[in-house]
Design a protein around this motif. Sequence first.
Motif, PDB file in Angstrom:
ATOM      1  N   LEU A  46       0.819  -1.205   0.000  1.00 20.93           N
ATOM      2  CA  LEU A  46       0.000   0.000   0.000  1.00 20.93           C
ATOM      3  C   LEU A  46       0.858   1.262   0.000  1.00 20.93           C
ATOM      4  O   LEU A  46       0.511   2.248  -0.661  1.00 20.93           O
ATOM      5  CB  LEU A  46      -0.971  -0.010   1.182  1.00 20.93           C
ATOM      6  CG  LEU A  46      -2.065  -1.082   1.130  1.00 20.93           C
ATOM      7  CD1 LEU A  46      -2.915  -1.039   2.391  1.00 20.93           C
ATOM      8  CD2 LEU A  46      -2.926  -0.950  -0.104  1.00 20.93           C
ATOM      9  N   SER A  47       1.978   1.245   0.717  1.00 17.46           N
ATOM     10  CA  SER A  47       2.883   2.393   0.721  1.00 17.46           C
ATOM     11  C   SER A  47       3.445   2.658  -0.673  1.00 17.46           C
ATOM     12  O   SER A  47       3.542   3.808  -1.110  1.00 17.46           O
ATOM     13  CB  SER A  47       4.035   2.183   1.693  1.00 17.46           C
ATOM     14  OG  SER A  47       3.574   2.144   3.012  1.00 17.46           O
TER      15      SER A  47
ATOM     16  N   THR B 112      -7.555   8.732   0.457  1.00 18.08           N
ATOM     17  CA  THR B 112      -8.993   8.443   0.577  1.00 18.08           C
ATOM     18  C   THR B 112      -9.284   6.997   0.194  1.00 18.08           C
ATOM     19  O   THR B 112     -10.060   6.312   0.859  1.00 18.08           O
ATOM     20  CB  THR B 112      -9.806   9.405  -0.311  1.00 18.08           C
ATOM     21  OG1 THR B 112      -9.532  10.745   0.095  1.00 18.08           O
ATOM     22  CG2 THR B 112     -11.294   9.121  -0.219  1.00 18.08           C
ATOM     23  N   GLU B 113      -8.651   6.530  -0.861  1.00 18.21           N
ATOM     24  CA  GLU B 113      -8.853   5.141  -1.286  1.00 18.21           C
ATOM     25  C   GLU B 113      -8.314   4.158  -0.254  1.00 18.21           C
ATOM     26  O   GLU B 113      -8.912   3.104  -0.020  1.00 18.21           O
ATOM     27  CB  GLU B 113      -8.198   4.906  -2.653  1.00 18.21           C
ATOM     28  CG  GLU B 113      -8.920   5.636  -3.772  1.00 18.21           C
ATOM     29  CD  GLU B 113      -8.144   5.662  -5.071  1.00 18.21           C
ATOM     30  OE1 GLU B 113      -8.788   5.598  -6.117  1.00 18.21           O
ATOM     31  OE2 GLU B 113      -6.896   5.745  -5.031  1.00 18.21           O
ATOM     32  N   ILE B 114      -7.196   4.502   0.375  1.00 15.33           N
ATOM     33  CA  ILE B 114      -6.660   3.650   1.441  1.00 15.33           C
ATOM     34  C   ILE B 114      -7.654   3.580   2.596  1.00 15.33           C
ATOM     35  O   ILE B 114      -7.934   2.500   3.122  1.00 15.33           O
ATOM     36  CB  ILE B 114      -5.281   4.152   1.911  1.00 15.33           C
ATOM     37  CG1 ILE B 114      -4.239   3.903   0.815  1.00 15.33           C
ATOM     38  CG2 ILE B 114      -4.851   3.458   3.194  1.00 15.33           C
ATOM     39  CD1 ILE B 114      -2.882   4.505   1.084  1.00 15.33           C
TER      40      ILE B 114
ATOM     41  N   GLU C 189     -11.999   0.676   5.700  1.00 17.04           N
ATOM     42  CA  GLU C 189     -13.420   0.645   6.073  1.00 17.04           C
ATOM     43  C   GLU C 189     -14.082  -0.625   5.539  1.00 17.04           C
ATOM     44  O   GLU C 189     -14.864  -1.264   6.241  1.00 17.04           O
ATOM     45  CB  GLU C 189     -14.131   1.884   5.536  1.00 17.04           C
ATOM     46  CG  GLU C 189     -13.783   3.153   6.280  1.00 17.04           C
ATOM     47  CD  GLU C 189     -14.373   4.401   5.637  1.00 17.04           C
ATOM     48  OE1 GLU C 189     -15.368   4.287   4.894  1.00 17.04           O
ATOM     49  OE2 GLU C 189     -13.827   5.487   5.881  1.00 17.04           O
ATOM     50  N   ALA C 190     -13.753  -0.995   4.318  1.00 19.80           N
ATOM     51  CA  ALA C 190     -14.301  -2.228   3.744  1.00 19.80           C
ATOM     52  C   ALA C 190     -13.817  -3.444   4.527  1.00 19.80           C
ATOM     53  O   ALA C 190     -14.588  -4.373   4.788  1.00 19.80           O
ATOM     54  CB  ALA C 190     -13.893  -2.341   2.275  1.00 19.80           C
TER      55      ALA C 190
ATOM     56  N   ARG D  74      -2.296   3.128  10.740  1.00 22.88           N
ATOM     57  CA  ARG D  74      -1.306   4.040  11.335  1.00 22.88           C
ATOM     58  C   ARG D  74       0.047   3.906  10.653  1.00 22.88           C
ATOM     59  O   ARG D  74       0.782   4.873  10.500  1.00 22.88           O
ATOM     60  CB  ARG D  74      -1.157   3.785  12.833  1.00 22.88           C
ATOM     61  CG  ARG D  74      -2.235   4.429  13.653  1.00 22.88           C
ATOM     62  CD  ARG D  74      -1.868   4.448  15.125  1.00 22.88           C
ATOM     63  NE  ARG D  74      -1.637   3.132  15.675  1.00 22.88           N
ATOM     64  CZ  ARG D  74      -2.519   2.424  16.390  1.00 22.88           C
ATOM     65  NH1 ARG D  74      -3.680   2.943  16.687  1.00 22.88           N
ATOM     66  NH2 ARG D  74      -2.217   1.231  16.839  1.00 22.88           N
ATOM     67  N   SER D  75       0.384   2.697  10.214  1.00 23.62           N
ATOM     68  CA  SER D  75       1.652   2.471   9.543  1.00 23.62           C
ATOM     69  C   SER D  75       1.735   3.212   8.208  1.00 23.62           C
ATOM     70  O   SER D  75       2.827   3.492   7.721  1.00 23.62           O
ATOM     71  CB  SER D  75       1.855   0.973   9.263  1.00 23.62           C
ATOM     72  OG  SER D  75       1.897   0.245  10.462  1.00 23.62           O
TER      73      SER D  75
END
Length: 76
Positions: free
Chosen positions: A26-27, A38-40, A45-46, A72-73
């Motif tokens: 993801l990073s 926002t997508e992250i 949330e999903a 948080r990471s």
Amino acid sequence: MENEISPDAERAGMLAALHALVVGMLSTLKRKGLLSPTEIDQLFEAGLSVFERGEPDDTKAAAQLTLQILARSLQD
């Protein structure tokens, strides 16, 4: 085998490895501009919503904690 790994240690190691892989992936996507903050947030949330569907309370709590640590990471 002298250095046998307990099932709990094996699960913890697998979770830690998965955490590192997810954060790294993801990073990288975020850094390359392929995934917005926002997508992250939407991904997490999903992920949380999946565990709200019939899982035992302790499983939900563990999943929520893990997702919070992952989120948080990825914060700047």
